[in-house]
Design a protein around this motif. Structure first.
Motif, PDB file in Angstrom:
ATOM      1  N   ILE A   4     -86.031 -13.929  -2.086  1.00 49.53           N
ATOM      2  CA  ILE A   4     -85.257 -14.774  -1.182  1.00 49.53           C
ATOM      3  C   ILE A   4     -85.101 -14.190   0.222  1.00 49.53           C
ATOM      4  CG2 ILE A   4     -82.963 -13.838  -1.721  1.00 49.53           C
ATOM      5  CD1 ILE A   4     -82.056 -16.865  -1.866  1.00 49.53           C
ATOM      6  N   PHE A   5     -85.300 -12.888   0.389  1.00 50.19           N
ATOM      7  CA  PHE A   5     -85.030 -12.258   1.684  1.00 50.19           C
ATOM      8  C   PHE A   5     -86.287 -11.969   2.495  1.00 50.19           C
ATOM      9  CE2 PHE A   5     -83.674  -8.718   4.479  1.00 50.19           C
ATOM     10  CZ  PHE A   5     -82.568  -9.328   5.072  1.00 50.19           C
ATOM     11  N   TRP A  26     -86.241 -18.600   6.536  1.00 49.07           N
ATOM     12  CA  TRP A  26     -86.019 -19.818   5.761  1.00 49.07           C
ATOM     13  C   TRP A  26     -86.434 -21.068   6.539  1.00 49.07           C
ATOM     14  CZ3 TRP A  26     -80.441 -18.645   3.624  1.00 49.07           C
ATOM     15  CH2 TRP A  26     -80.538 -17.656   2.633  1.00 49.07           C
ATOM     16  N   GLY A  77     -74.992 -15.185  -4.433  1.00 40.82           N
ATOM     17  CA  GLY A  77     -75.015 -16.179  -3.379  1.00 40.82           C
ATOM     18  C   GLY A  77     -74.405 -17.509  -3.790  1.00 40.82           C
ATOM     19  N   THR A  87     -77.865 -20.949  -0.117  1.00 41.41           N
ATOM     20  CA  THR A  87     -77.959 -20.113  -1.311  1.00 41.41           C
ATOM     21  C   THR A  87     -77.017 -20.603  -2.408  1.00 41.41           C
ATOM     22  OG1 THR A  87     -76.326 -18.555  -0.409  1.00 41.41           O
ATOM     23  CG2 THR A  87     -78.653 -18.058  -0.027  1.00 41.41           C
ATOM     24  N   ARG A 126     -80.867 -16.685   6.924  1.00 41.58           N
ATOM     25  CA  ARG A 126     -80.770 -15.744   5.794  1.00 41.58           C
ATOM     26  C   ARG A 126     -79.903 -14.531   6.108  1.00 41.58           C
ATOM     27  NH1 ARG A 126     -86.341 -12.371   6.137  1.00 41.58           N
ATOM     28  NH2 ARG A 126     -86.754 -12.837   8.304  1.00 41.58           N
ATOM     29  N   CYS A 158     -76.952 -14.585   6.236  1.00 42.97           N
ATOM     30  CA  CYS A 158     -75.785 -14.733   5.360  1.00 42.97           C
ATOM     31  C   CYS A 158     -75.863 -13.814   4.157  1.00 42.97           C
ATOM     32  CB  CYS A 158     -75.623 -16.190   4.912  1.00 42.97           C
ATOM     33  SG  CYS A 158     -76.918 -16.780   3.786  1.00 42.97           S
ATOM     34  N   LEU A 159     -77.075 -13.445   3.743  1.00 42.30           N
ATOM     35  CA  LEU A 159     -77.238 -12.603   2.557  1.00 42.30           C
ATOM     36  C   LEU A 159     -76.634 -11.212   2.745  1.00 42.30           C
ATOM     37  CD1 LEU A 159     -80.915 -13.543   1.605  1.00 42.30           C
ATOM     38  CD2 LEU A 159     -78.824 -14.290   0.457  1.00 42.30           C
ATOM     39  N   ASP A 218     -72.270 -12.314   4.571  1.00 42.40           N
ATOM     40  CA  ASP A 218     -71.231 -12.961   3.769  1.00 42.40           C
ATOM     41  C   ASP A 218     -70.497 -11.925   2.933  1.00 42.40           C
ATOM     42  OD1 ASP A 218     -71.875 -15.386   4.798  1.00 42.40           O
ATOM     43  OD2 ASP A 218     -72.716 -16.227   2.952  1.00 42.40           O
TER      44      ASP A 218
END
Length: 306
Positions: A76-77, A81, A121, A142, A264, A266-267, A270
């Motif tokens: 995902i990273f 995106w 996420g 996510t 991304r 935010c990964l 957050d």
């Protein structure tokens, strides 16, 4: 025990398969390259107990399996995106899980357990609030991805466990292994304001937790697979730098992370103060609940070598 696993060549999957081979379980893994995948285990004494398939189309049901473990998914990273990348992330999780669920439901004698992946996420940003499994899903990409991933898995007619996994720490791979070179060269530092909570779990505890879910019939539903003691990013930075005997004064500001990483970001920005309430209530015991103990045990004095 007969186990079917996706994502069996990843960091977690390979370690799980080696563990189950030690117990002489029969393991079948789904992979694009069966020959290459099997080469990872060819030196194992119980190599005869592992096999690989390249497609789910070879099955009409999962009658022969006692458990299904779903760990697959596009990283995902690794990429920005874009709309196309979001679709790949979606397809690799939702579509595969739909196919696994269909095979389970087509079985007259279905597997006794379906452990399907999810991630921290699911919750999005919750600041300092302690997050247990009862917390509702967030609204960002996510969170919606994880929520749909879980909804599909829950359609399986068997005992379903959903693993909302924190950052899996191991020097063998994953996020920690990627960070180590920066810290060893004195380039470590906090991200953003450093106040965001990072849910983490040692690889050893991750393996133990999946095995625990597999063998504990009372476990069902979503589980936060993370240490009961998440750390703020600034404290992670301090503890890792201290263990490696290196300075870590760098600071990447929030605006720059968002500029470089886009959505991304935010990964890593957050804040998710996760607590594994259900796992602890079921009687699971962590080998590493404190990050300082994990780092000390994992690296020791040898960690200072560049």
């Amino acid at each position: 025990m007969q186990i079917f696993i996706t994502g069996g060549t990843g960091l977690i999957g390979r370690e799980l398969i080696n563990r189950w081979l030690e117990q002489e379980y029969q393991v079948t893994l789904l992979t694009r390259s069966p020959e290459k995948a099997l080469s990872y285990f060819q030196d194992h004494a119980a190599f005869c107990h592992v096999s690989a398939v390249h497609s789910l189309q070879v099955f009409t049901n999962f009658n022969q399996f006692d458990a299904v473990i779903n760990l697959a998914g596009e990283p995902i990273f690794d990429h920005r995106w874009t709309a196309q990348q979001k679709d790949r992330l979606w397809q690799s999780r939702i579509n595969l899980t739909e196919k696994l669920t269909a095979l389970i439901n087509a079985s007259e004698n279905p597997p006794q357990c379906f452990i399907s992946g999810s991630a921290y996420g699911y919750y999005a940003d919750n600041g300092d609030q302690i997050i247990t499994e009862s917390q509702s899903a967030g609204q960002n990409f996510t969170a919606q991805l994880c929520q749909q991933w879980e909804q599909v898995a829950k359609q399986a007619n068997t005992r379903v466990c959903l693993s909302r996994t924190g950052m899996v720490f191991s020097p063998k791979g994953g996020a920690l292994a990627k960070m180590l070179p920066l810290y060893r060269y004195g380039l470590g530092g906090k991200l953003g304001n450093g106040l965001q909570f990072m849910p983490w779990i040692a690889l050893e505890d991750m393996l133990n937790a999946i095995d625990f879910l597999l063998h504990t019939p009372s476990c069902q539903g979503a589980f936060n697979l993370c240490s009961p003691n998440p750390v703020r990013n600034k404290d992670f930075n301090r503890l890792l730098a201290k263990q490696l005997h290196r300075p870590a004064f760098m600071n990447v500001p929030t605006f720059l992370l968002k500029l470089i990483l886009g959505e991304r970001a935010c990964l890593i920005l957050d804040s998710q103060n996760l607590y594994p309430q259900k796992l602890l209530e079921q009687g699971f015991s962590f080998q590493y609940s404190e990050l300082a103990d994990y780092l000390r045990s994992t690296f020791g004095k040898s960690a200072i070598n560049v």
